[in-house]
Design an enzyme around this catalytic site. Sequence first.
Site, short mmCIF file in Angstrom:
data_model
loop_
_atom_site.label_atom_id
_atom_site.label_comp_id
_atom_site.label_asym_id
_atom_site.label_seq_id
_atom_site.Cartn_x
_atom_site.Cartn_y
_atom_site.Cartn_z
N GLU A 55 0.82 -1.21 0.00
CA GLU A 55 0.00 0.00 0.00
C GLU A 55 0.86 1.26 0.00
O GLU A 55 0.55 2.24 -0.70
CB GLU A 55 -0.92 0.02 1.24
CG GLU A 55 -1.82 -1.20 1.36
CD GLU A 55 -1.23 -2.29 2.23
OE1 GLU A 55 -1.96 -2.83 3.07
OE2 GLU A 55 -0.01 -2.59 2.09
N CYS A 89 0.16 0.40 7.75
CA CYS A 89 -0.33 0.83 6.43
C CYS A 89 -1.68 1.53 6.55
O CYS A 89 -1.99 2.44 5.78
CB CYS A 89 -0.44 -0.37 5.50
SG CYS A 89 1.16 -1.05 5.04
N ARG A 217 18.52 -25.27 -8.63
CA ARG A 217 19.51 -24.98 -9.67
C ARG A 217 18.89 -24.73 -11.04
O ARG A 217 19.50 -24.11 -11.91
CB ARG A 217 20.54 -26.11 -9.76
CG ARG A 217 19.95 -27.47 -10.08
CD ARG A 217 20.97 -28.59 -9.83
NE ARG A 217 20.41 -29.91 -10.11
CZ ARG A 217 19.66 -30.59 -9.25
NH1 ARG A 217 19.37 -30.05 -8.06
NH2 ARG A 217 19.21 -31.78 -9.56
N GLY A 294 10.36 -40.33 0.27
CA GLY A 294 9.75 -41.33 -0.57
C GLY A 294 8.36 -41.75 -0.10
O GLY A 294 7.70 -41.06 0.67
#
Length: 351
Positions: A55, A89, A217, A294
């Site tokens: 804002e 804000c 990566r 897993g």
Amino acid sequence: MTETDDIKFMRRCLELAGKAEGLTYPNPMVGSVIVYDGKILGEGYHIRSGESHAEVKAINSVSDKAKLKLSTLYVNLEPCSHFGKTPPCADYIISNEIPRVVIGTIDTSNKVSGKGIKRLREAGCEVRTGVIEEECRRLNRRFFAFHEKRRPYITLKWAQSADGYLDIIRSDVHNTEPTWITGKPERVLVHKWRASEQSILVGAGTVRADNPRLDVREWQGPNPLKLILSGSGSLSKGSSLNNTNNKIVVFTHNSNADIPDTEKVILKEDVPSSIQISEFLYSSAIQSLFIEGGVEVLNHFISNGLWDEARIFTGEEYFKEGPKAPMIKGKLFSKTVFSGSSLEIYLKNSS
């Protein structure tokens, strides 16, 4: 402004906010636009904690401040009302005499939770809330899960063959090359996902079988905190996980385990590991957990009801045998088709 206008400009807020995905922790993603006479006068979004909020950036981007008194400010999340690393804000909106504020969804964290809206209304602002609220909550699902459920938002991810297996049966126990079910575009997407999450978890079996790096990566962004669940605490000292420099946390039941260059967390025997990991992450202010396997780790979290979202790639090849993919029950959120696989995203049904 019409209902259609409010939706259009709120979607722009979400578009702006999403530009900083993965960068704003512990803060939520927020975008803001200021509209004067049906046109965007200024806009901004929060980039990282400690920097200006959306804002403030939107207001400061307006060159003719006199027009603010006849404008509408749009923001996807309730403006803050407290002093943190930056001033409130809500106060800045009030001081600039913006007469109308449209908010996507309430900030349910304890520090805000309606206080910003209350302050705006008490100052004479017209405030509208709940504009495309589901989409606004979806964007900040990690933030909301952390504050409302007191745990990280948990996303499961796996790739399975056309007949529902995670992997082939590997005859060579020293083979640490993963069995790729998906193609390059899907793998880039997964790295993009990793950059959006604060932590990533795999089991020790996955570390031994695939020797993963669990980094980003293939994408630009921060590497998540790496977590390993290993009951025995037995891990290879030459693991590729050590090549990405960021911290590694190992959860184990073995208090005598020798695991160099890691933080070791000893698990209690009488409490499910999934609960203890979630509690550890919450106490560490980690808002999101990305679980890549897993199968035992995935099924453990599923069986304890500790998941929010599942992202499942299904390839075209049939393995016929191997470790069976998990089964989940949830609401299909989206489906995407790639050249060699399809991606289905499920959301856990509300309990």
